[in-house]
Design a protein around this motif. Structure first.
Motif, short mmCIF file in Angstrom:
data_model
loop_
_atom_site.label_atom_id
_atom_site.label_comp_id
_atom_site.label_asym_id
_atom_site.label_seq_id
_atom_site.Cartn_x
_atom_site.Cartn_y
_atom_site.Cartn_z
N GLN A 53 0.83 -1.20 0.00
CA GLN A 53 0.00 0.00 0.00
C GLN A 53 0.87 1.26 0.00
OE1 GLN A 53 -3.14 -0.12 -0.62
NE2 GLN A 53 -3.15 2.14 -0.57
N LEU A 54 1.89 1.23 0.85
CA LEU A 54 2.80 2.37 0.96
C LEU A 54 3.56 2.57 -0.37
CD1 LEU A 54 4.17 4.51 2.72
CD2 LEU A 54 5.71 2.73 3.59
N SER A 55 3.97 1.46 -0.96
CA SER A 55 4.68 1.53 -2.23
C SER A 55 3.80 2.18 -3.30
CB SER A 55 5.09 0.11 -2.62
OG SER A 55 5.63 0.09 -3.90
N LYS A 56 2.53 1.77 -3.35
CA LYS A 56 1.60 2.35 -4.34
C LYS A 56 1.47 3.85 -4.12
CE LYS A 56 -1.24 -1.69 -5.09
NZ LYS A 56 -2.49 -2.39 -4.89
N GLU A 57 1.35 4.25 -2.85
CA GLU A 57 1.21 5.68 -2.56
C GLU A 57 2.45 6.44 -2.99
OE1 GLU A 57 0.09 6.12 1.60
OE2 GLU A 57 -1.54 4.69 1.24
N PHE A 58 3.61 5.84 -2.73
CA PHE A 58 4.86 6.52 -3.10
C PHE A 58 4.96 6.68 -4.62
CE2 PHE A 58 9.13 5.90 -4.83
CZ PHE A 58 9.61 7.17 -4.58
N PHE A 59 4.74 5.61 -5.36
CA PHE A 59 4.92 5.70 -6.81
C PHE A 59 3.88 6.62 -7.46
CE2 PHE A 59 7.41 1.69 -6.26
CZ PHE A 59 8.61 2.19 -6.76
N PRO A 120 11.83 10.06 0.86
CA PRO A 120 10.78 11.03 0.52
C PRO A 120 9.46 10.63 1.19
CG PRO A 120 11.17 9.53 -1.32
CD PRO A 120 12.13 9.14 -0.24
N MET A 121 8.54 11.55 1.21
CA MET A 121 7.17 11.23 1.65
C MET A 121 6.52 10.36 0.56
SD MET A 121 5.94 12.19 4.50
CE MET A 121 4.21 12.61 4.44
N PRO A 122 5.65 9.45 0.85
CA PRO A 122 5.15 9.10 2.18
C PRO A 122 6.02 8.05 2.89
CG PRO A 122 3.94 7.85 0.54
CD PRO A 122 4.93 8.69 -0.21
N LEU A 123 7.15 7.62 2.24
CA LEU A 123 7.98 6.59 2.86
C LEU A 123 8.51 7.07 4.22
CD1 LEU A 123 10.03 5.43 -0.29
CD2 LEU A 123 7.94 4.41 0.63
N SER A 124 8.88 8.37 4.25
CA SER A 124 9.50 8.90 5.47
C SER A 124 8.55 8.88 6.66
CB SER A 124 10.03 10.31 5.21
OG SER A 124 8.97 11.11 4.73
N ALA A 125 7.27 8.81 6.39
CA ALA A 125 6.30 8.80 7.50
C ALA A 125 6.09 7.39 8.03
CB ALA A 125 4.97 9.41 7.03
N HIS A 126 6.74 6.41 7.40
CA HIS A 126 6.49 5.01 7.80
C HIS A 126 7.79 4.25 7.99
CE1 HIS A 126 2.16 5.31 7.13
NE2 HIS A 126 2.49 6.13 6.15
N THR A 127 8.76 4.92 8.61
CA THR A 127 10.07 4.27 8.76
C THR A 127 9.99 3.05 9.68
OG1 THR A 127 10.62 5.86 10.46
CG2 THR A 127 11.44 6.32 8.25
N ALA A 128 9.07 3.08 10.64
CA ALA A 128 8.98 1.92 11.56
C ALA A 128 8.55 0.68 10.77
CB ALA A 128 7.99 2.21 12.69
N LEU A 129 7.56 0.85 9.90
CA LEU A 129 7.10 -0.28 9.08
C LEU A 129 8.24 -0.77 8.16
CD1 LEU A 129 4.96 -2.14 7.72
CD2 LEU A 129 4.39 -0.19 6.23
#
Ligand SMILES: O=C(O)CCC(=O)C(=O)O
Ligand SMILES: [Fe+2]
Length: 339
Positions: A53-59, A120-129
């Protein structure tokens, strides 16, 4: 014509017995590919879903935003980290006129001395995951390496796993998010024919998003199913695909097979995948593996290694010179990116 699907075996390694270790070694040396049943704990299915999900948001974020973290740039945190643009990489430079129609983002694992690279965002907001996912992947790789050491009868069964212990220092290990956008082009090759660089790769794909093919020793391309169980009660979490990379093939004198594979599909929907490329620590010397099985194998893999070296455009090493994991990786990166 599509060939029939491969017979890649699926292993449950939650209670590893010596027979399982032997079967894993057999699969790694014949197919170079195997599936590991997801036990639901080592790599939690929810984390896999959340990472996709995070990957999709990033791309989906604007190009300029991704471009800021271009691969190898300072902002991306160094060599082989960051964003790879469409056509920005050619995995099969000889066989393709243009680069792969895909995007990628490479994330190195944090070590005790190096924090997670800038994201970059949104990856940076999910570093724990992200770091949890990297750690889970590494744990699974460690178990597989342990099984391989056991089956090779290396007296120290942690021979490979300790050499991949990321707390001991930097390595070439990379977690890669991949995105194959829908294109109007008629070209169907989305990731050119290649073998992976490291020791072992874990590959995550989404149900319904096929496209991966491997090259059999007979020279035919066969699809690798996302979920090899054809039953209607197939598990909701597909098994994890594992393949052997060039470094481990080289280190084991060609006993373990790094199999050529590619991604191909024409038109169709966009596709996402994630790969965890596990490498030994940079300073690990790729010297003869102390194993009776290796001794018996002798130089039977010599031809395979020679043809691999030619295919990769690598110059021959002097006999008897031991190289490190870092040197092995640098040779590959030089050919891929001209670094
Ligand atoms: O996307 C895939 O299924 C495979 C990607 C791959 O082989 C790679 O990135 O090395
Ligand atoms: Fe690959």
């Amino acid at each position: 014509m599509k060939m029939s699907q491969t017979d890649i075996p699926v292993f449950d390694i939650s209670h590893p017995a010596p027979e399982v270790a032997q079967q894993v070694l057999d699969a790694a040396s014949t197919h170079g590919f195997l599936f590991i049943k997801n036990d639901g704990v080592t790599i939690p299915p929810k984390d896999i879903d959340d990472m996709f999900q995070l990957s999709k948001e990033f791309f989906a974020s604007p190009l300029e935003h991704k471009q800021e973290f271009a691969i190898h740039s300072e902002k991306a945190g160094g060599i082989n980290r960051g964003w790879v643009s469409m056509q920005g990489e050619s995995l099969d430079p000889e066989g393709q006129e243009t680069g792969d129609p895909k995007q990628a983002f490479n994330i190195a694992p944090p070590t005790p001395s190096t924090p997670l690279q800038p994201l970059p965002m949104p990856l940076s907001a999910h570093t724990a995951l992200i770091t949890r996912f990297q750690t889970s992947c590494h744990t699974l790789c460690t178990s597989i390496l342990y099984l391989l050491s056991t089956a090779l009868h290396i007296p120290d069964a942690s021979y490979f796993s300790t050499r991949h212990d990321s707390t001991r220092g930097p390595s070439g290990t990379i977690f890669r998010l991949l995105y194959y956008p829908k294109t109007d082009s008629t070209a169907s090759i989305r990731a050119g024919a290649h073998s992976d660089y490291g020791s072992i790769t874990l590959l995550f794909r989404l149900p319904g998003q096929a496209g991966l093919e491997l090259l059999t020793p007979a020279g035919t391309w066969v699809p690798v199913p996302v979920d090899p169980s054809n039953t209607s009660d197939a598990p909701s979490t597909p098994p994890i695909l594992v393949n052997i990379g060039d470094l481990l093939c080289y280190w084991t004198a060609g006993l373990l097979r790094s199999t050529i594979h590619r991604v191909t599909f024409s038109g169709g929907e966009e596709r996402y995948s994630m790969a965890y490329f596990c490498h030994p620590c940079d300073d690990v010397r790729l010297e003869a593996v102390p194993s009776k099985v290796m001794e018996e194998f002798g130089d039977k893999g010599k031809e395979k290694l020679e043809s691999q070296r030619k295919r990769l455009g690598l110059r021959g090493e002097e006999d008897g010179v031991v190289i490190t994991a870092r040197e092995h990786l640098e040779r590959r990166l030089r050919v891929t990116y001209g670094l």
